[in-house]
Design a protein around this motif. Structure first.
Motif, PDB file in Angstrom:
ATOM      1  N   LYS A  40       0.825  -1.200   0.000  1.00  0.00           N
ATOM      2  CA  LYS A  40       0.000   0.000   0.000  1.00  0.00           C
ATOM      3  C   LYS A  40       0.863   1.255   0.000  1.00  0.00           C
ATOM      4  O   LYS A  40       2.037   1.228   0.361  1.00  0.00           O
ATOM      5  CB  LYS A  40      -0.934   0.019   1.221  1.00  0.00           C
ATOM      6  CG  LYS A  40      -2.153  -0.862   1.070  1.00  0.00           C
ATOM      7  CD  LYS A  40      -3.183  -0.534   2.144  1.00  0.00           C
ATOM      8  CE  LYS A  40      -4.519  -1.146   1.824  1.00  0.00           C
ATOM      9  NZ  LYS A  40      -5.559  -0.715   2.779  1.00  0.00           N
ATOM     10  N   ASN A  41       0.223   2.348  -0.404  1.00  0.00           N
ATOM     11  CA  ASN A  41       0.915   3.632  -0.463  1.00  0.00           C
ATOM     12  C   ASN A  41       1.225   4.152   0.940  1.00  0.00           C
ATOM     13  O   ASN A  41       0.378   4.123   1.824  1.00  0.00           O
ATOM     14  CB  ASN A  41       0.046   4.651  -1.226  1.00  0.00           C
ATOM     15  CG  ASN A  41       0.840   5.851  -1.664  1.00  0.00           C
ATOM     16  OD1 ASN A  41       2.068   5.832  -1.651  1.00  0.00           O
ATOM     17  ND2 ASN A  41       0.150   6.900  -2.076  1.00  0.00           N
ATOM     18  N   ASN A  42       2.467   4.602   1.143  1.00  0.00           N
ATOM     19  CA  ASN A  42       2.899   5.241   2.397  1.00  0.00           C
ATOM     20  C   ASN A  42       2.872   4.314   3.615  1.00  0.00           C
ATOM     21  O   ASN A  42       2.776   4.770   4.755  1.00  0.00           O
ATOM     22  CB  ASN A  42       2.059   6.489   2.692  1.00  0.00           C
ATOM     23  CG  ASN A  42       2.207   7.531   1.602  1.00  0.00           C
ATOM     24  OD1 ASN A  42       3.300   7.718   1.054  1.00  0.00           O
ATOM     25  ND2 ASN A  42       1.115   8.208   1.259  1.00  0.00           N
ATOM     26  N   CYS A  43       2.871   3.006   3.381  1.00  0.00           N
ATOM     27  CA  CYS A  43       2.956   2.067   4.502  1.00  0.00           C
ATOM     28  C   CYS A  43       3.467   0.734   3.971  1.00  0.00           C
ATOM     29  O   CYS A  43       3.611   0.544   2.771  1.00  0.00           O
ATOM     30  CB  CYS A  43       1.605   1.899   5.198  1.00  0.00           C
ATOM     31  SG  CYS A  43       0.369   1.033   4.208  1.00  0.00           S
ATOM     32  N   ASP A  44       3.733  -0.204   4.893  1.00  0.00           N
ATOM     33  CA  ASP A  44       4.286  -1.499   4.493  1.00  0.00           C
ATOM     34  C   ASP A  44       3.221  -2.579   4.336  1.00  0.00           C
ATOM     35  O   ASP A  44       3.542  -3.742   4.046  1.00  0.00           O
ATOM     36  CB  ASP A  44       5.329  -1.959   5.518  1.00  0.00           C
ATOM     37  CG  ASP A  44       6.555  -1.054   5.525  1.00  0.00           C
ATOM     38  OD1 ASP A  44       7.138  -0.874   6.615  1.00  0.00           O
ATOM     39  OD2 ASP A  44       6.910  -0.534   4.455  1.00  0.00           O
ATOM     40  N   ALA A  45       1.961  -2.240   4.553  1.00  0.00           N
ATOM     41  CA  ALA A  45       0.883  -3.228   4.437  1.00  0.00           C
ATOM     42  C   ALA A  45       0.736  -3.677   2.991  1.00  0.00           C
ATOM     43  O   ALA A  45       0.854  -2.885   2.053  1.00  0.00           O
ATOM     44  CB  ALA A  45      -0.422  -2.632   4.939  1.00  0.00           C
ATOM     45  N   ILE A  46       0.472  -4.982   2.801  1.00  0.00           N
ATOM     46  CA  ILE A  46       0.274  -5.552   1.464  1.00  0.00           C
ATOM     47  C   ILE A  46      -1.178  -5.992   1.340  1.00  0.00           C
ATOM     48  O   ILE A  46      -1.720  -6.655   2.225  1.00  0.00           O
ATOM     49  CB  ILE A  46       1.231  -6.727   1.229  1.00  0.00           C
ATOM     50  CG1 ILE A  46       2.680  -6.221   1.251  1.00  0.00           C
ATOM     51  CG2 ILE A  46       0.928  -7.420  -0.090  1.00  0.00           C
ATOM     52  CD1 ILE A  46       3.708  -7.318   1.107  1.00  0.00           C
ATOM     53  N   SER A  47      -1.806  -5.644   0.236  1.00  0.00           N
ATOM     54  CA  SER A  47      -3.224  -5.945   0.068  1.00  0.00           C
ATOM     55  C   SER A  47      -3.499  -6.307  -1.384  1.00  0.00           C
ATOM     56  O   SER A  47      -2.719  -5.993  -2.287  1.00  0.00           O
ATOM     57  CB  SER A  47      -4.075  -4.730   0.480  1.00  0.00           C
ATOM     58  OG  SER A  47      -5.445  -4.993   0.290  1.00  0.00           O
ATOM     59  N   ARG A  48      -4.622  -6.970  -1.596  1.00  0.00           N
ATOM     60  CA  ARG A  48      -5.048  -7.349  -2.941  1.00  0.00           C
ATOM     61  C   ARG A  48      -5.479  -6.102  -3.708  1.00  0.00           C
ATOM     62  O   ARG A  48      -6.180  -5.246  -3.181  1.00  0.00           O
ATOM     63  CB  ARG A  48      -6.202  -8.344  -2.855  1.00  0.00           C
ATOM     64  CG  ARG A  48      -6.599  -8.975  -4.188  1.00  0.00           C
ATOM     65  CD  ARG A  48      -7.447 -10.213  -3.939  1.00  0.00           C
ATOM     66  NE  ARG A  48      -7.968 -10.804  -5.147  1.00  0.00           N
ATOM     67  CZ  ARG A  48      -9.209 -10.666  -5.588  1.00  0.00           C
ATOM     68  NH1 ARG A  48     -10.066  -9.954  -4.870  1.00  0.00           N
ATOM     69  NH2 ARG A  48      -9.613 -11.242  -6.691  1.00  0.00           N
ATOM     70  N   LYS A  49      -5.062  -6.032  -4.963  1.00  0.00           N
ATOM     71  CA  LYS A  49      -5.268  -4.823  -5.748  1.00  0.00           C
ATOM     72  C   LYS A  49      -5.913  -5.174  -7.083  1.00  0.00           C
ATOM     73  O   LYS A  49      -5.467  -6.088  -7.786  1.00  0.00           O
ATOM     74  CB  LYS A  49      -3.915  -4.137  -5.982  1.00  0.00           C
ATOM     75  CG  LYS A  49      -3.996  -2.732  -6.539  1.00  0.00           C
ATOM     76  CD  LYS A  49      -2.614  -2.084  -6.500  1.00  0.00           C
ATOM     77  CE  LYS A  49      -2.713  -0.606  -6.831  1.00  0.00           C
ATOM     78  NZ  LYS A  49      -1.392   0.062  -6.717  1.00  0.00           N
ATOM     79  N   LEU A  50      -6.986  -4.437  -7.423  1.00  0.00           N
ATOM     80  CA  LEU A  50      -7.624  -4.555  -8.731  1.00  0.00           C
ATOM     81  C   LEU A  50      -7.022  -3.491  -9.640  1.00  0.00           C
ATOM     82  O   LEU A  50      -6.988  -2.313  -9.284  1.00  0.00           O
ATOM     83  CB  LEU A  50      -9.132  -4.357  -8.618  1.00  0.00           C
ATOM     84  CG  LEU A  50      -9.916  -4.260  -9.932  1.00  0.00           C
ATOM     85  CD1 LEU A  50      -9.835  -5.579 -10.704  1.00  0.00           C
ATOM     86  CD2 LEU A  50     -11.374  -3.884  -9.662  1.00  0.00           C
ATOM     87  N   THR A  51      -6.548  -3.903 -10.823  1.00  0.00           N
ATOM     88  CA  THR A  51      -5.808  -2.993 -11.701  1.00  0.00           C
ATOM     89  C   THR A  51      -6.341  -3.077 -13.123  1.00  0.00           C
ATOM     90  O   THR A  51      -6.718  -4.146 -13.608  1.00  0.00           O
ATOM     91  CB  THR A  51      -4.306  -3.348 -11.700  1.00  0.00           C
ATOM     92  OG1 THR A  51      -3.786  -3.106 -10.401  1.00  0.00           O
ATOM     93  CG2 THR A  51      -3.537  -2.515 -12.704  1.00  0.00           C
ATOM     94  N   TYR A  52      -6.365  -1.907 -13.772  1.00  0.00           N
ATOM     95  CA  TYR A  52      -6.641  -1.838 -15.210  1.00  0.00           C
ATOM     96  C   TYR A  52      -5.392  -1.267 -15.881  1.00  0.00           C
ATOM     97  O   TYR A  52      -4.854  -0.239 -15.466  1.00  0.00           O
ATOM     98  CB  TYR A  52      -7.840  -0.951 -15.496  1.00  0.00           C
ATOM     99  CG  TYR A  52      -8.053  -0.674 -16.966  1.00  0.00           C
ATOM    100  CD1 TYR A  52      -7.717   0.560 -17.520  1.00  0.00           C
ATOM    101  CD2 TYR A  52      -8.579  -1.646 -17.803  1.00  0.00           C
ATOM    102  CE1 TYR A  52      -7.914   0.813 -18.868  1.00  0.00           C
ATOM    103  CE2 TYR A  52      -8.774  -1.407 -19.153  1.00  0.00           C
ATOM    104  CZ  TYR A  52      -8.448  -0.181 -19.687  1.00  0.00           C
ATOM    105  OH  TYR A  52      -8.636   0.055 -21.022  1.00  0.00           O
ATOM    106  N   ALA A  53      -4.913  -1.938 -16.941  1.00  0.00           N
ATOM    107  CA  ALA A  53      -3.726  -1.496 -17.670  1.00  0.00           C
ATOM    108  C   ALA A  53      -4.059  -1.403 -19.156  1.00  0.00           C
ATOM    109  O   ALA A  53      -4.775  -2.248 -19.698  1.00  0.00           O
ATOM    110  CB  ALA A  53      -2.564  -2.456 -17.457  1.00  0.00           C
ATOM    111  N   ARG A  54      -3.525  -0.368 -19.795  1.00  0.00           N
ATOM    112  CA  ARG A  54      -3.741  -0.176 -21.231  1.00  0.00           C
ATOM    113  C   ARG A  54      -2.419   0.211 -21.886  1.00  0.00           C
ATOM    114  O   ARG A  54      -1.648   0.991 -21.340  1.00  0.00           O
ATOM    115  CB  ARG A  54      -4.779   0.918 -21.470  1.00  0.00           C
ATOM    116  CG  ARG A  54      -5.030   1.225 -22.949  1.00  0.00           C
ATOM    117  CD  ARG A  54      -6.067   2.312 -23.119  1.00  0.00           C
ATOM    118  NE  ARG A  54      -6.074   2.844 -24.472  1.00  0.00           N
ATOM    119  CZ  ARG A  54      -6.769   3.905 -24.867  1.00  0.00           C
ATOM    120  NH1 ARG A  54      -7.528   4.547 -23.993  1.00  0.00           N
ATOM    121  NH2 ARG A  54      -6.703   4.338 -26.102  1.00  0.00           N
TER     122      ARG A  54
END
Length: 503
Positions: free
Chosen positions: A253-267
């Motif tokens: 995650k942003n500004n911390c060390d926590a890791i989380s599941r992320k939904l992403t769109y890429a083009r």
């Protein structure tokens, strides 16, 4: 018999109540499960829409910025062409040094030939010098703007490469992405593909607001997240196949060390080999889903309808909030970009783009006062000497100081634009020709009275000005600019620190 009947009735009522209770709890559980599943799917669909819309807007801003840079380069090439003709007419055989001075800048690619002898008189590099000026096969495709030029015995080709123009765009987009803020701890990032076959070092992490210190690092399709997923491989295969992809993986995650599941769109933006991506973390969904399931198991059956209505309203509100938030953030980004485009960061004068719009609007209003403004172009005498002697930072301070002095001596209805380098343009609306020379002389006096400190030395600077107005014979505002340039050139030739007018 009565006792048996009562027992039987109580038993029937008990069984009915138990059956009704079981039915209720079964129905409630099923409804709750369906409700939770649909809620998760709806929120996921909304987030996908938000992600895709944001990435598409970013790519649209890249295209708009490229068009703006190309227009700016074309205008610069056209202006340089006009200046070369003016210089050539009065060069007195000293044109080659002036040509070298004109293109003494990294953005230019230029070659000058002697038509008679075929001798190459100047070559900045980048073009085969044995090509005739009249036929540069496909070479123009490498340039954002270019010009084939000839005068007397001279022939030349000069232009600004697409690589240089695109480099400016990439830097501007990187700044924009770094400065952009989005809700839900989300951000845009860019990976640049160098090998579409994947493997080690297949891409460069080009822009990443969450991990700025890793920008420039090489990426591999063999990299995994904490679950063993191959997000870079999945992303590359998706954009190769369809040009875009939705996928999920685990990331810090942003500004911390926590890791989380992320939904992403890429083009994929093929022109730059950029994969533009936008992601949003999904752990904010689970607490909401758990709460909804707990409430659905404890409420009576009659409230299910009410909860469905509330859910629909909540989903509509959530969707509206996401859409409004995205539009608001998009508007802020566009307003900031518009301000940057219309304001010169060094002198704080209005930009050339804003000046061209103002000239175009003034020309369209006609040529009667106050519609016909006084057009004044000026530049700083011997400005190159200041840059060469004291450095470009000192030159920038001089530009800013002069712009400040000019703004103090003009009306709020007048406008100052930085046209490029040390050249500026003033628009005086409603100022008659019989008064313009006096006004310009006041500006010349004010500027030359300023003392500029360069370390332990002090100097003054002066301006050369060219003045004109629109004519009824003008086809567009560039016609007037040509006259102003001629008048400016006269001021230079006649000794500088003065103004001349061409009506």
């Amino acid at each position: 018999m009565k006792n048996k009947y009562r027992v039987f009735s109580i038993l029937i009522i008990t069984i009915t109540c138990i059956a009704a209770g079981l039915f209720y709890f079964t129905l409630a559980e099923k409804v709750g499960t369906i409700y939770v599943d649909n809620t998760a799917k709806a929120i996921n669909d909304i987030k996908q829409t938000f992600l895709k819309h944001t990435v598409n807007n970013q790519i649209r801003r890249i295209e708009e910025r490229r068009e703006e840079e190309t227009s700016r380069m074309e205008a610069l090439v056209q202006e340089t062409e006009r200046k070369l003709y003016f210089i050539a007419e009065s060069a007195s055989g000293q044109f080659v040094p002036i040509f070298e001075k004109t293109f003494d800048d990294e953005k230019w690619t230029a070659v000058l030939w002697d038509v008679g002898s075929g001798e190459v008189l100047f070559d900045s590099g980048g073009i085969p010098t044995d090509w005739p000026v009249s036929s540069l096969p496909d070479e123009g495709e490498k340039f954002a703007a270019h010009c084939s030029w000839s005068y007397g015995r001279y022939s030349a080709f000069f232009g600004i490469s697409k690589e240089y123009s695109n480099g400016l765009v990439k830097k501007a987009i990187a700044r924009e992405i770094h400065e952009s803020t989005f809700p839900f701890d989300s951000y845009i990032w860019v990976n640049e593909v160098v090998n579409y076959e994947g493997g080690l070092d297949y891409a460069i992490r080009r822009i990443h607001p969450n991990l700025k210190d890793t920008e420039g690092m090489l990426l591999s399709t063999e990299m995994t997240d904490i679950e063993g997923n191959l997000p870079y491989l999945e992303e590359l295969e998706g954009v190769k196949k369809d040009g875009e992809i939705f996928f999920t993986y685990f990331f810090k995650k942003n500004n911390c060390d926590a890791i989380s599941r992320k939904l992403t769109y890429a083009r994929l933006y093929k022109d730059f080999n950029w994969i533009v991506a936008f992601g949003i973390y999904m752990d904010d969904m689970q607490p909401y889903i758990d709460k909804t399931k707990a409430e659905s198991n404890t409420l009576i059956l009659q409230l299910i309808t009410l909860f469905i209505v509330v859910l629909v309203l909540l989903l509509i509100l959530t969707y509206a909030l996401v859409v409004v938030s995205e539009k608001w953030f998009h508007k802020r980004s566009m307003d900031a970009l518009e301000e940057k485009v219309n304001r010169d960061p060094v002198s704080n004068a209005l930009s050339r783009r804003a000046g061209e719009d103002a000239l175009r609007n003034a020309f369209s209003r006609g040529f009667d006062d106050p519609g016909n403004p006084a057009i004044v172009t000026f530049d700083i005498d011997d400005f190159k000497r200041i840059n060469d002697t004291y450095g470009h930072d000192a030159g920038d301070r001089v530009l800013k100081r002069i712009a400040t002095v000019i703004r103090k001596h003009i009306r709020t209805t007048d406008h100052l634009f930085r046209w490029g380098g040390d050249e500026f343009l003033l628009l005086y609306r409603g100022l008659k020709p019989e008064n313009i020379m006096r006004v310009c002389q006041n500006l010349l006096d004010a500027v030359s009275a300023e003392i500029h400190s360069f370390g332990g030395r002090q100097e003054t600077v002066s301006l050369s000005m060219g003045i004109t107005y629109f004519r009824e014979t003008d086809t567009d505002y560039p016609d007037a600019l040509k006259r102003a340039d001629i008048a400016l050139y006269k001021s230079k030739v006649n000794g500088k620190n003065q103004a001349n007018i061409e009506l």
